[in-house]
Structures are given as structure tokens and as C-alpha cells.
Design an enzyme around this catalytic site. Structure first.
Site, PDB file in Angstrom:
ATOM      1  N   ASP A 188       0.833  -1.202   0.000  1.00 21.58           N
ATOM      2  CA  ASP A 188       0.000   0.000   0.000  1.00 21.58           C
ATOM      3  C   ASP A 188       0.869   1.254   0.000  1.00 21.58           C
ATOM      4  OD1 ASP A 188       0.755  -0.780   2.670  1.00 21.58           O
ATOM      5  OD2 ASP A 188      -0.583   0.746   3.453  1.00 21.58           O
ATOM      6  N   GLU A 226       0.385   1.545   5.889  1.00 18.88           N
ATOM      7  CA  GLU A 226       0.515   2.993   6.076  1.00 18.88           C
ATOM      8  C   GLU A 226      -0.493   3.582   7.063  1.00 18.88           C
ATOM      9  OE1 GLU A 226       2.926   4.691   5.215  1.00 18.88           O
ATOM     10  OE2 GLU A 226       3.802   3.953   3.361  1.00 18.88           O
TER      11      GLU A 226
HETATM   12 ZN    ZN Z   1       6.849   1.970   4.080  1.00 12.32          ZN
END
Ligand code: ZN
Length: 348
Positions: free
Chosen positions: A78, A142
């Protein structure tokens, strides 16, 4: 390493960049399936795990030996959003110019994933009778490592002898990682008509006082020789529903990165004291720092290779930024380093 692998790692990075995997709006599944397909063809056994619909992580394994634990490569697919500023390059095209490969995730960390996948493909045919390789390609890093937590809790990922995390380190091997303490700070007030603010209590003013206190907050800790000082950043602020009312709620998102020796519970208490009773603190992410002792023999061996070793080809300074890029040459160097680390680890 063959120049073939070098080229393959660059084109695989480009292919991965073309999958939009902005967390949380563009789920990782197509990207994860693509990588799983390549690895399966090379003889890896594949398990897919989803922490939410289409938020897919891949566990790929090859080889293995009852007396030696495998080497584990870890990466995430991601990326963060593009940000408010417009890009001068297409963030999803994998454009190369002046030795730099541009795109969201080029540094953090599709180049790292591509490099360890290509290194693993190169080693696949000889891996059967060795300590083996495990690849953990996770979704949802994230926003607080949901994919990793899910794997740790629900997937049988087995033991790890050593781990290489392909996060951007611009070719410097790092043996530690700061901890993350993410907090939501909430202030409350009393709503009233915007023309009569004296009848209400303004939650945004309270939040503004909190932000000012956070900006001047100082950590009472000696910097770590390797990881440096802890940091604090206010990343989000939200409050108020309409312009002509006194807001009765506001919220601040705080991202703190800690170093070994800092206790998160004590830090929270210190923050609470600095912010006072008008602020409620709630944890969002709470992951302690890690630090492998440099005396560890495996780390020593990695350090011996420093001149050519890469643990993550990405450029930490441009991660999460507009026009994120990764140096093309570093992707090849990373493949080379990963192959060498894996060869040394896996030899029985
Ligand atoms: Zn990273």
C-alpha cells in the site's frame, strides 16, 4: 547477479506502481494477486490473507529445513495518498528520467518489494534443501500496520531466523526502527449560535491550545546513538460542522515516533499533563521501537557487506512526498544485496 534480474526488478517496480494501492481507497488485492502469481509460478507455496475485503496480504514460502529457521523478507504494497500538491509526473506510470523512477510508492516501498521478489525468484530453484525463504507482502501498513497485525494473529507464518525489511533506507543497513505511538486527542465544548459565541464553549479553541502545547512539547530523553531523538507531529485536525455555530467537538491526530528506553505509558502520562484536562487522549497505534544489538553475529555479517548491501532501495527523504522517486541503480543493487544475504543465510 544477472543483468536480467536487474532489468526485471526495475520493470517489476514499474508494474507495481501501475497498480493503484492508495490506502485506504484503492485496495491491494490486484497487486497482491499479481505478485502471488509470479511467485507461485516459480515454485513458492502461497497463502493469501485479508484483514478486510480486498485488503490482501501474501505469505510466500520456499524450501525450509527442520534445523534452521528461514530468512524472511518483509514489505508492504500500500501507499499513502498523493497529497494536495499536483505532481509534475504521472504518479502511476512508472516513468524513468535521469536515472530516477517516479511514482507514488517508488521509494516506499514498491522498489523494495520488487527487489526482494526478484532476488527470491533468482534463488528459488536452489532453495529446496536450504533454511528456506519466507516472503511477507502485507497490505494496510501505512494506516497503522493492520495487515501485519492480522498476519501475526491469524496466519501461520512460522518462525523467522532473520528478517530483512525492504523499507527505504537509501542503501544503508539499519538495525533499529523507531516505535510509533499515534494518538487521537479530542476536545469538547458546548455548541451555540455563531452570533452568540459567549453562550457556548469553543472546542476548536481548546484544540488550538493543545496544538500549541504539542508544538512546544519536549521529550525528556537522551537521543539514541542509532535512532536519534523521538519526534512528534500533528498530522490532522478536524472540528466544527458549520461555519456559523460554536463547535462542540474537535480532534487532533498526533504521530509520535519513539526510541528504545521510552515507555509509551509514561509518555502518554507526560503528554496528558502537558495538555491538561480539557484534552482526552486515545491511542490509535501503539508499537514499540525495535533495536537489534549490533553485536548480533548475523548483523555483524550484514555489516561486513555494507559496501554493496542494500536493505531498502528507496529514498527515505522522498517517501510520502510529491514527485516521489527512487534511484534506478539502487533497485539493482538491492537485488544483489538480497541475493547475497539470502545465500549466506540459507547455506546449511
Ligand atoms: Zn513503508
Amino acid at each position: 547477479m544477472s543483468s536480467n534480474s536487474f532489468q526485471r526488478a526495475i520493470s517489476l517496480t514499474q508494474e507495481l506502481l501501475r497498480f493503484q494501492t492508495i490506502n485506504p481507497t484503492s485496495p491491494e488485492r490486484p497487486c497482491a494477486e499479481y505478485l502471488a502469481g509470479i511467485l507461485e509460478q516459480a515454485g513458492f507455496s502461497i497463502r493469501m490473507h485479508e484483514f478486510a475485503p480486498n485488503r490482501t496480504s501474501v505469505v510466500a514460502r520456499i524450501g525450509g529445513h527442520p534445523d534452521r529457521r528461514p530468512l524472511v523478507f518483509v514489505g508492504h504494497t500500500d501507499t499513502v495518498p498523493l497529497g494536495a500538491r499536483s505532481w509534475s509526473r504521472d504518479p502511476f506510470a512508472g516513468e524513468i528520467s535521469d536515472g530516477k523512477l517516479y511514482g507514488r510508492g517508488s521509494s516506499d516501498m514498491k522498489s523494495g518489494v520488487a527487489a526482494f521478489v526478484v532476488a527470491s525468484l533468482e534463488l528459488a530453484s536452489g532453495a529446496a534443501a536450504t533454511a528456506g525463504l519466507t516472503l511477507l507482502i502485507v497490505a494496510g501498513e501505512e494506516t497503522g500496520c493492520e495487515g501485519s497485525f492480522h498476519l501475526a494473529r491469524h496466519a501461520d507464518i512460522g518462525a523467522a531466523g532473520a528478517m530483512v525489511i525492504g523499507e527505504p533506507s537509501s542503501n544503508h543497513p539499519l538495525v533499529g526502527h523507531k516505535g510509533a505511538l499515534w494518538l487521537r486527542a479530542r476536545t469538547r465544548g458546548v455548541t451555540a449560535h455563531g452570533s452568540m459565541p459567549e453562550k457556548g464553549v469553543n472546542a476548536i479553541y481548546a484544540a488550538a491550545r493543545a496544538v500549541a502545547a504539542l508544538e512546544s512539547f519536549r521529550f525528556d530523553v537522551v537521543p539514541d546513538g542509532l535512532l536519534g531523538s523521538p519526534t512528534l507531529n500533528v498530522g490532522t485536525i478536524r472540528g466544527g460542522l458549520n461555519l456559523n455555530s460554536v463547535p462542540d467537538q474537535a480532534e487532533i491526530g498526533i504521530d509520535i515516533r519513539t526510541i528504545p528506553g521510552q515507555r509509551h505509558s509514561e509518555l502518554r502520562a507526560a503528554l496528558q499533563a502537558a495538555l491538561g484536562r480539557e484534552v482526552e487522549l486515545e491511542p490509535v497505534v501503539d508499537v514499540p521501537s525495535i533495536r537489534t544489538p549490533v553485536e548480533n553475529p548475523w548483523v555483524q555479517e550484514v555489516f561486513e557487506l555494507i559496501a554493496t548491501i542494500v536493505l531498502g532501495p528507496g529514498e527515505p527523504s522522498v517517501a510520502h512526498q510529491t514527485d516521489e522517486w527512487c534511484e534506478v541503480d539502487r533497485i539493482g543493487q538491492a537485488v544483489e544485496a538480497y541475493v547475497e544475504i539470502a545465500r549466506r543465510w540459507c547455506t546449511l
